[in-house]
Design an enzyme around this catalytic site. Structure first.
Site, PDB file in Angstrom:
ATOM      1  N   ARG A 287       0.822  -1.216   0.000  1.00  0.00           N
ATOM      2  CA  ARG A 287       0.000   0.000   0.000  1.00  0.00           C
ATOM      3  C   ARG A 287       0.853   1.262   0.000  1.00  0.00           C
ATOM      4  NH1 ARG A 287      -4.530  -2.208   4.243  1.00  0.00           N
ATOM      5  NH2 ARG A 287      -5.849  -3.164   2.672  1.00  0.00           N
TER       6      ARG A 287
ATOM      7  N   LYS B  99     -19.136 -17.202   0.362  1.00  0.00           N
ATOM      8  CA  LYS B  99     -20.559 -17.060   0.676  1.00  0.00           C
ATOM      9  C   LYS B  99     -21.355 -16.307  -0.371  1.00  0.00           C
ATOM     10  CE  LYS B  99     -20.399 -17.316   5.635  1.00  0.00           C
ATOM     11  NZ  LYS B  99     -20.458 -16.553   6.865  1.00  0.00           N
TER      12      LYS B  99
ATOM     13  N   GLY C 260     -11.696  -9.289  -3.427  1.00  0.00           N
ATOM     14  CA  GLY C 260     -11.837 -10.546  -2.681  1.00  0.00           C
ATOM     15  C   GLY C 260     -10.515 -11.263  -2.603  1.00  0.00           C
TER      16      GLY C 260
ATOM     17  N   GLY D 292     -12.808  -4.081  -0.068  1.00  0.00           N
ATOM     18  CA  GLY D 292     -14.184  -3.627   0.172  1.00  0.00           C
ATOM     19  C   GLY D 292     -14.628  -2.585  -0.838  1.00  0.00           C
TER      20      GLY D 292
HETATM   21  P1  AMP Z   1     -14.190 -14.299  -0.464  1.00  0.00           P
HETATM   22  O1  AMP Z   1     -13.514 -13.472   0.575  1.00  0.00           O
HETATM   23  O2  AMP Z   1     -15.681 -14.228  -0.447  1.00  0.00           O
HETATM   24  O3  AMP Z   1     -13.607 -14.086  -1.830  1.00  0.00           O
HETATM   25  O4  AMP Z   1     -13.947 -15.823  -0.053  1.00  0.00           O
HETATM   26  C1  AMP Z   1     -12.679 -16.375  -0.051  1.00  0.00           C
HETATM   27  C2  AMP Z   1     -12.672 -17.642   0.730  1.00  0.00           C
HETATM   28  O5  AMP Z   1     -13.527 -18.583   0.128  1.00  0.00           O
HETATM   29  C3  AMP Z   1     -11.306 -18.257   0.789  1.00  0.00           C
HETATM   30  O6  AMP Z   1     -10.869 -18.229   2.114  1.00  0.00           O
HETATM   31  C4  AMP Z   1     -11.528 -19.666   0.291  1.00  0.00           C
HETATM   32  O7  AMP Z   1     -10.856 -20.626   1.064  1.00  0.00           O
HETATM   33  C5  AMP Z   1     -13.016 -19.850   0.466  1.00  0.00           C
HETATM   34  N1  AMP Z   1     -13.537 -20.912  -0.393  1.00  0.00           N
HETATM   35  C6  AMP Z   1     -13.470 -21.011  -1.726  1.00  0.00           C
HETATM   36  N2  AMP Z   1     -14.011 -22.184  -2.133  1.00  0.00           N
HETATM   37  C7  AMP Z   1     -14.423 -22.852  -1.033  1.00  0.00           C
HETATM   38  C8  AMP Z   1     -15.039 -24.102  -0.783  1.00  0.00           C
HETATM   39  N3  AMP Z   1     -15.333 -24.912  -1.777  1.00  0.00           N
HETATM   40  N4  AMP Z   1     -15.315 -24.443   0.485  1.00  0.00           N
HETATM   41  C9  AMP Z   1     -14.996 -23.601   1.490  1.00  0.00           C
HETATM   42  N5  AMP Z   1     -14.413 -22.410   1.333  1.00  0.00           N
HETATM   43  C10 AMP Z   1     -14.126 -22.039   0.087  1.00  0.00           C
END
Ligand code: AMP
Length: 417
Positions: free
Chosen positions: A36, A219, A375, A398
């Site tokens: 950063r 999620k 993300g 974010g």
């Molecule tokens: P995000 O911050 O929403 O982009 O989510 C990222 C997280 O999603 C990472 O820590 C990944 O380990 C998790 N992730 C991706 N695929 C899976 C999965 N099949 N089961 C559990 N966690 C997952």
């Protein structure tokens, strides 16, 4: 009126620059990742090279008040090294008149953590847990009132204002948005902000077709607004990662112990329906690598994504999903990737995410525009060494997510207004 940093005459002027120096520090207050800081250096150097002086301001962490742990003094030496001039330090961002007055062209001053004052965020602090709604309202009104003086003080230090803090552009804070009104004809974006805005516009406003978004991560709940906005923009939507299983289950698939959100199944179906109406092609996972425990050493099987055995959970995209997605990605002219398609933190389940990074790099080499942002996919491409092989990697988690949701970011709007 908004100015352009490249055209602005900084000679003899003091520029107050909002940067995002919210860097991680270890227990000895050493910087563990200075990305950063380095990202803001071109903007800071531009002011100095143009004959101006710098008043640099940032937050660090989430202090509840003055707290030495979150002092920006810990990073002054490193900022000096990166900038190539000795940066001075003002111990109180609201009492820096003397240091500011002493600044000569070519010199730089870093103000102490803005969030030592509640006025930066404009949120009351120290409210009793049992405070009534009335008390909360009064405390909020009070901090909003004193926020005006706080912002006015910061503005009084300088002749022009530059916002280069994309990481906080989604916050309407004192230094990120409210201060802009004191510089109606002398406000501008720094180079980092300009780059991020251009990248957002390249995908959301000027996308070459076909346009494909790859949305993964854990999620559905955290990506719902992004998915909804993408339906308005894209030709193809690849939905992978943990969030994909909510879609597979909603369609009647058997997902074993895979991550999912039952309460979001109606939304998942509605997204699929809207996609059909709009003619957006949706590509869910067709094959999944499963494990029977959430660990790198778990035994694995490769199974159809809608027929996962009981006791097993989807951890990564299977080869058949990747082949399907590869054709879609390589056939696209614009690509947006948000969120890993597997548990990439566990090396045995990082293969799918690595493949997506490879396909993006290949598509980019073939002339497509690719943006990775908002993300853990940013961490994934960086760790996997693909950051320079895609068109743009966003620095703001974010903020990028909110931009992809189609929201106006206050830090951007305040300069443009
Ligand atoms: P995000 O911050 O929403 O982009 O989510 C990222 C997280 O999603 C990472 O820590 C990944 O380990 C998790 N992730 C991706 N695929 C899976 C999965 N099949 N089961 C559990 N966690 C997952």
């Amino acid at each position: 009126m908004q100015q352009l940093i490249d055209n602005y005459d900084f000679k003899g002027k003091k520029a107050i620059v909002r940067v995002d120096f919210n860097v991680p520090l270890n227990e000895n207050f050493e910087i563990t990742d200075d990305t950063r800081i380095r990202a803001a250096i071109p903007t800071l150097k531009k002011v100095l090279a143009g004959g101006g002086s710098l008043i640099i301001m940032s937050h660090l962490g989430r202090p509840k008040g003055v707290d030495a742990k979150f002092s920006l003094k810990h990073i002054v030496a490193h900022v000096s090294k990166c900038l190539g001039v000795e940066v001075k330090f003002a111990r109180d961002c609201q009492k820096a008149d003397a240091e500011v007055a002493a600044l000569k062209p070519g010199e730089a001053l870093l103000l102490e953590n803005l969030r030592f004052y509640a006025e930066e965020e404009g949120k009351p602090r120290g409210l009793a847990e049992d405070a009534t709604d009335e008390e909360k309202k009064a405390a909020k009104a009070k901090v909003k009132e004193s926020q005006k003086e706080f912002v006015k003080k910061l503005a009084s230090y300088a002749d022009c204002y530059i916002n280069d803090a994309f990481g906080t552009a989604h916050r309407a804070h004192g230094s990120t948005a409210l201060i802009a009104k004191y510089f109606p004809d002398d406000k501008m974006f720094g180079y980092l902000m300009e780059g991020e805005i251009k990248a957002i516009d390249n995908v959301l406003k000027n996308a070459q077709r076909p346009f494909t978004a790859i949305i993964g991560g854990s999620k559905v709940s955290s990506k719902l607004a992004v998915l909804e906005n993408m339906l308005e923009k894209v030709d193809n939507l690849i939905i992978g990662g943990g969030m994909g299983y909510t879609f597979v289950k909603a369609k009647g698939g058997k997902i074993g112990n895979s991550l999912h959100e039952d309460e979001l199944m109606p939304e998942a179906l509605s997204i699929l329906e809207k996609a059909r109406e709009k003619g957006v092609n949706v590509y869910l996972s067709v094959q999944t690598v499963v494990g029977n425990e959430f660990s790198n050493d778990s035994p694995t099987q490769t199974v159809p994504a809608d027929n996962i055995p009981d006791g097993w959970e989807g951890m990564d995209a299977g080869p058949k999903s990747l082949e399907l997605w590869k054709d879609v990605i390589l056939g696209s002219k614009t690509l947006l990737w948000n969120g890993p398609v597997g548990v990439f933190e566990l090396p045995n389940f990082a293969k799918g995410t690595l493949k997506i990074a490879e396909y993006l790099a290949q598509a980019t080499e073939n002339g497509a525009y690719s943006l990775v942002g908002g993300g853990d996919s940013v961490a994934a491409v960086t760790q996997m060494g693909f950051a320079k092989k895609v068109s743009y990697v966003s620095t703001g988690g974010g903020a990028m997510l909110e931009a992809l949701e189609g929201k106006d970011l206050p830090g951007i709007a305040a300069i443009r207004e």
